[in-house]
Enzyme design. Sequence first.
Site, PDB file in Angstrom:
ATOM      1  N   TYR B 100       0.859  -1.186   0.000  1.00  0.00           N
ATOM      2  CA  TYR B 100       0.000   0.000   0.000  1.00  0.00           C
ATOM      3  C   TYR B 100       0.897   1.239   0.000  1.00  0.00           C
ATOM      4  O   TYR B 100       1.843   1.319   0.789  1.00  0.00           O
ATOM      5  CB  TYR B 100      -0.884   0.005   1.250  1.00  0.00           C
ATOM      6  CG  TYR B 100      -1.726   1.256   1.397  1.00  0.00           C
ATOM      7  CD1 TYR B 100      -3.018   1.311   0.890  1.00  0.00           C
ATOM      8  CD2 TYR B 100      -1.221   2.384   2.038  1.00  0.00           C
ATOM      9  CE1 TYR B 100      -3.789   2.456   1.010  1.00  0.00           C
ATOM     10  CE2 TYR B 100      -1.988   3.544   2.160  1.00  0.00           C
ATOM     11  CZ  TYR B 100      -3.266   3.566   1.644  1.00  0.00           C
ATOM     12  OH  TYR B 100      -4.033   4.711   1.765  1.00  0.00           O
ATOM     13  N   GLU B 188      -3.655   7.252  -4.202  1.00  0.00           N
ATOM     14  CA  GLU B 188      -3.478   5.992  -3.488  1.00  0.00           C
ATOM     15  C   GLU B 188      -3.236   4.868  -4.484  1.00  0.00           C
ATOM     16  O   GLU B 188      -3.933   4.763  -5.490  1.00  0.00           O
ATOM     17  CB  GLU B 188      -4.734   5.700  -2.664  1.00  0.00           C
ATOM     18  CG  GLU B 188      -4.645   4.443  -1.817  1.00  0.00           C
ATOM     19  CD  GLU B 188      -5.969   4.132  -1.112  1.00  0.00           C
ATOM     20  OE1 GLU B 188      -6.188   4.658  -0.005  1.00  0.00           O
ATOM     21  OE2 GLU B 188      -6.788   3.391  -1.683  1.00  0.00           O
TER      22      GLU B 188
END
Lengths: 299, 375
Positions: B100, B188
């Site tokens: 992530y 993101e």
Amino acid sequence: MAILVGNDTRVVVQGVTGREGGFHTEQMLEYGTKVVAGVTPGRGGSVASGVPVFDSVLQAVAETGANTSIIFVPPPFAGDAICEAADAGVALVICITEGLPTNDVIKAVRFTGERGTRLIGPNCPGAMTPGQAKVGIMPADIFREGKVGVVSRSGTLTYEVVNLLTVANLGVSTCVGIGGDPVIGTTFTDVLDLFREDPDTAVVILIGEIGGSDEEAAAEMMRATGYRKPVVAYISGRSAPPGKRMGHAGAIISGNTGTPQSKVRAFAAAGAPVGETLNEVVQIVGGLLGAPRGVGVPS
Amino acid sequence: MKLYEFQAKEVFAQHGIPVPRGQVATTPDEAAAAAEKLGRVVVKAQVHVGGRGKAGGIRLAGSSVEAREHAEAMLGKPLKGLIVNHVLIEEALDIKLEYYLAVTIDRTRKTAVMMASAMGGIDIEEVATSHPDKIVKLGIDPAYGPMDYQLRWLIMEAGFDTAAGRGIAAIARKIYEIMIDADASLVEINPLVVTVSGTVIAADGKFDVDDNALFRQPELAKLREDSEEDPLEAEAHRRGATYVHLDGDIGIIGNGAGLVMTTLDLVTRAGGRPANFLDIGGGARAESVKEAIDIVLLDPNVKGILFNIFGGITRGDEVAKGILAGTKDMQRQVPIVVRMEGTRAEEGRKLLEGTHLTSAAGPIEAAQKIIELTR
């Protein structure tokens, strides 16, 4: 003086020749605020709304001794205006303008911080110490002088609570709107710190709303430092669904952050009562100040 | 404003972030044609919801026939309540590791913050709840941007694969660049994939744009209409209103975000269900008040409207004129309750006297009255 603005405040209005800037300059002057200068690049040497206009804040400060700036310039230029005021040595900059890109605010916060200038806002109604100075856009006639400090993320809710205080025969020491954007210069914690040392303030009303964790940070500061002055809180947006931006750029519950429950819990842990409605907030404040019985607060 | 994954990946590619080869499709035929070129593919529904995979919005296809079937099953149908208009057909990756990586605004630090976690591929909120220690955060000084040593620290602390470290650092630098250049409030990549052959590649992409900055992002501003998912909100925003669609039956109009939010709270508290949030803003003219009534009534569920006005720069008489104009040629008749205080409120209330509108002395009374009238 109460906090932030008072009899010593000398105001320069950035964007004085605009519609909003001009109107509110007149309103502030009418209230008795010492508005000493205006700034609009390219309009130096003229007079607008009764104040001399300069091309730069630096000139305005040199000529008039202004120590506080209020900004009405449009969003694309407001970040730059904040920095200009800080660079000219203005101690307090209040940015009324709504709609600044967050990247510009981040830059301005960094810039003002480095120069020891306090920034309030953006997207706020300003600050007012009744009887001394109004550096903002709030309707002055609803205010009375008194001992209640008010700090809020919302303009109209501030007017609502101030009006209720006035109806209940209570008054305001200083009222500070910190603004509804995600990134702002002065936080709840900062303002509570100022109210702590202020002899003119006996009780503080804090009006928060969903989004971010500024309320939680303020409550944690109160708990950790044993904050002595009573604080009565209110949280707006309790019925708002997650993921929706409720008007203010900063009023959004994202994931687990910014929920009303978390904010209410934080104040409870800090021993600060949270009113379910603003009427309840004012009733609690009245009780704390020993207001005369029978004073009606309309619902 | 949120971009779709395929739009986010276009921006990524422009900035030199590696993304899987892929093509967006709006029909099953287009999907099949894309799969024909790409081989083994993933068919991904383009909607703004979390947990897309679990809801059946991401499916592997071994052939173009299968890709067509998946696209057919998704296009034009709702996924978690949102209609799928686009699918992204993308080469399937040989995944070794899923990480992530994101950059967003940290409201407390008042700076951008970069976040990294070795627990990629799952919703970051879940990780934040179950393993908060697995998310590493790096505050970024706006004057300098992220520095090399800071990115090395972030990658080390997150426990990322050492061999992939250099590639990840380059991507981290680029997502910060995007945040600044494109005024993103969130960029993101989840998952950021390290493939079996060691390549680092953005397998997914989320990109939120700061609405306040759209004036200087003309390319992104063009995508605005497309990003709206609620047709009522799309129409309201097109007309310039600050409007949020909710699921109740009482229309709410007020001046100021805080006041409108509190009005929703008071109605909810009194047992009613708000249909919307509509803020007419400061200093609204009669014309925009009339328009506000029109917008609220576009929602067929609305059975009544509550006005809560506390005038500062907004003038009560101006609002009253707008209400009268708006109710004169209302699309359909519904009860209206008006609570008015502040600047020129008395003049405003006078204008409304003797009409069929109901007045209320305070916001709590106003909430109760509109609930009674719409019951």
